[in-house]
Design an enzyme around this catalytic site. Structure first.
Site, PDB file in Angstrom:
ATOM      1  N   SER A  63       0.952  -1.157  -0.016  1.00 18.73           N
ATOM      2  CA  SER A  63      -0.014  -0.022   0.059  1.00 18.73           C
ATOM      3  C   SER A  63       0.893   1.051  -0.134  1.00 18.73           C
ATOM      4  O   SER A  63       2.014   1.247   0.484  1.00 18.73           O
ATOM      5  CB  SER A  63      -1.036  -0.153   1.157  1.00 18.73           C
ATOM      6  OG  SER A  63      -1.724  -1.121   1.308  1.00 18.73           O
TER       7      SER A  63
HETATM    8  N1  SAH Z   1      -0.535  -4.759   3.986  1.00 22.23           N
HETATM    9  C1  SAH Z   1      -0.012  -5.467   2.710  1.00 22.23           C
HETATM   10  C2  SAH Z   1      -0.982  -5.262   1.585  1.00 22.23           C
HETATM   11  C3  SAH Z   1      -1.004  -6.458   0.551  1.00 22.23           C
HETATM   12  S1  SAH Z   1      -2.186  -6.272  -0.424  1.00 22.23           S
HETATM   13  C4  SAH Z   1       1.359  -4.497   2.222  1.00 22.23           C
HETATM   14  O1  SAH Z   1       1.322  -3.337   2.504  1.00 22.23           O
HETATM   15  O2  SAH Z   1       2.288  -5.052   1.863  1.00 22.23           O
HETATM   16  C5  SAH Z   1      -3.528  -7.242   0.101  1.00 22.23           C
HETATM   17  C6  SAH Z   1      -2.939  -8.723   0.505  1.00 22.23           C
HETATM   18  O3  SAH Z   1      -4.434  -9.232   1.093  1.00 22.23           O
HETATM   19  C7  SAH Z   1      -2.369  -9.749  -0.573  1.00 22.23           C
HETATM   20  O4  SAH Z   1      -1.082 -10.245  -0.163  1.00 22.23           O
HETATM   21  C8  SAH Z   1      -3.614 -10.701  -0.570  1.00 22.23           C
HETATM   22  O5  SAH Z   1      -3.042 -11.797  -1.180  1.00 22.23           O
HETATM   23  C9  SAH Z   1      -4.228 -10.722   0.727  1.00 22.23           C
HETATM   24  N2  SAH Z   1      -5.450 -11.386   0.880  1.00 22.23           N
HETATM   25  C10 SAH Z   1      -6.745 -11.246  -0.088  1.00 22.23           C
HETATM   26  N3  SAH Z   1      -7.625 -12.053   0.388  1.00 22.23           N
HETATM   27  C11 SAH Z   1      -7.014 -12.425   1.531  1.00 22.23           C
HETATM   28  C12 SAH Z   1      -7.925 -13.169   2.495  1.00 22.23           C
HETATM   29  N4  SAH Z   1      -9.081 -13.725   2.664  1.00 22.23           N
HETATM   30  N5  SAH Z   1      -6.981 -13.785   3.565  1.00 22.23           N
HETATM   31  C13 SAH Z   1      -5.865 -13.351   3.794  1.00 22.23           C
HETATM   32  N6  SAH Z   1      -5.121 -12.343   3.094  1.00 22.23           N
HETATM   33  C14 SAH Z   1      -5.846 -12.095   1.765  1.00 22.23           C
END
Ligand code: SAH
Length: 215
Positions: A63
């Protein structure tokens, strides 16, 4: 090309966070401290402190710094509290949470992303983070209730298990909307009432799972 990451971090705090209203000293301190460039692949390190999200593989993103700060500030973390994060991704937000809470439980559905984040956060010396490869829309029942819950992927509505696993007095921050744009919503729980506040528009990748979007 040589980058002065310390200077880049200072500028990020000064130009992207403070002017947009982030004022919590703990949040600003953590954002100024964590080496965000380590959470992206080498070729992207020079862009790590820029004012936008970056790809982290598997069609996911780290993000934008301001969004990380905004969500973290809205969680109002206290040093003795327990936090649940859904969507570990790169692990950057996880590190910020680990600086500001006693324990962080983080759940990611893509195994290789979780592994990578776990390795990096271990190398950085964090011992207060627990990891799980799982569908985070179901929360993490064994460790509930949580004082703070953060969902870093966009959902059609707040997953019911997360509301159930939120402690009395707990705060939950989640992007809610359609698959293209969402509003950042903060839910505050008092015994059996849930109060909502809209923190503004945002855009996240999909939350995929039983209480999220279908794949
Ligand atoms: N906070 C992270 C954001 C990653 S993007 C950062 O700043 O790097 C969002 C993440 O949510 C992705 O890695 C995706 O695989 C995960 N995601 C999506 N649905 C999910 C679920 N049901 N359970 C766990 N993770 C999930």
């Amino acid at each position: 090309m040589i980058h002065d990451y310390r200077l880049a971090r200072e500028k990020m705090v000064k130009n992207q966070l403070i002017p947009r209203g982030i004022s919590d000293e703990g949040v600003l301190g953590a954002m100024g401290k964590i080496h965000r460039h380590l959470f992206v692949e080498e070729a992207l390190r020079g862009e790590a402190y820029n004012d936008h999200p970056l790809p982290i593989g598997h069609k996911q993103t780290i993000s934008q710094p301001y969004i990380v700060a905004l969500m973290t500030e809205a969680l109002e973390l206290k040093a003795e509290e327990k936090t649940l994060e859904i969507g570990t991704g790169s692990g950057y937000q996880t590190a910020i949470l680990a600086e500001l809470s006693r324990t962080v439980y983080t759940v990611e559905r893509i195994g290789p992303l979780l592994e990578k984040a776990m390795t990096l956060l271990g190398q950085l010396g964090y011992t207060n983070i627990y990891f799980k490869a799982f569908d985070g829309t179901l929360g993490w029942q064994e460790h509930a209730p949580f004082d703070a819950i953060i969902v870093t992927a966009g959902a059609p509505k707040t997953p019911e298990p997360l509301l159930e696993q939120l402690a009395e007095g707990g705060r939950l921050v989640i992007p809610i909307g359609n698959r293209y744009s969402q509003d950042l919503i903060r839910v505050t729980r008092t015994k059996n009432t849930f109060k909502e506040k809209n923190l503004g528009g945002c855009r996240f990748v999909d939350l995929i799972g039983e209480h999220g979007w279908k794949e």
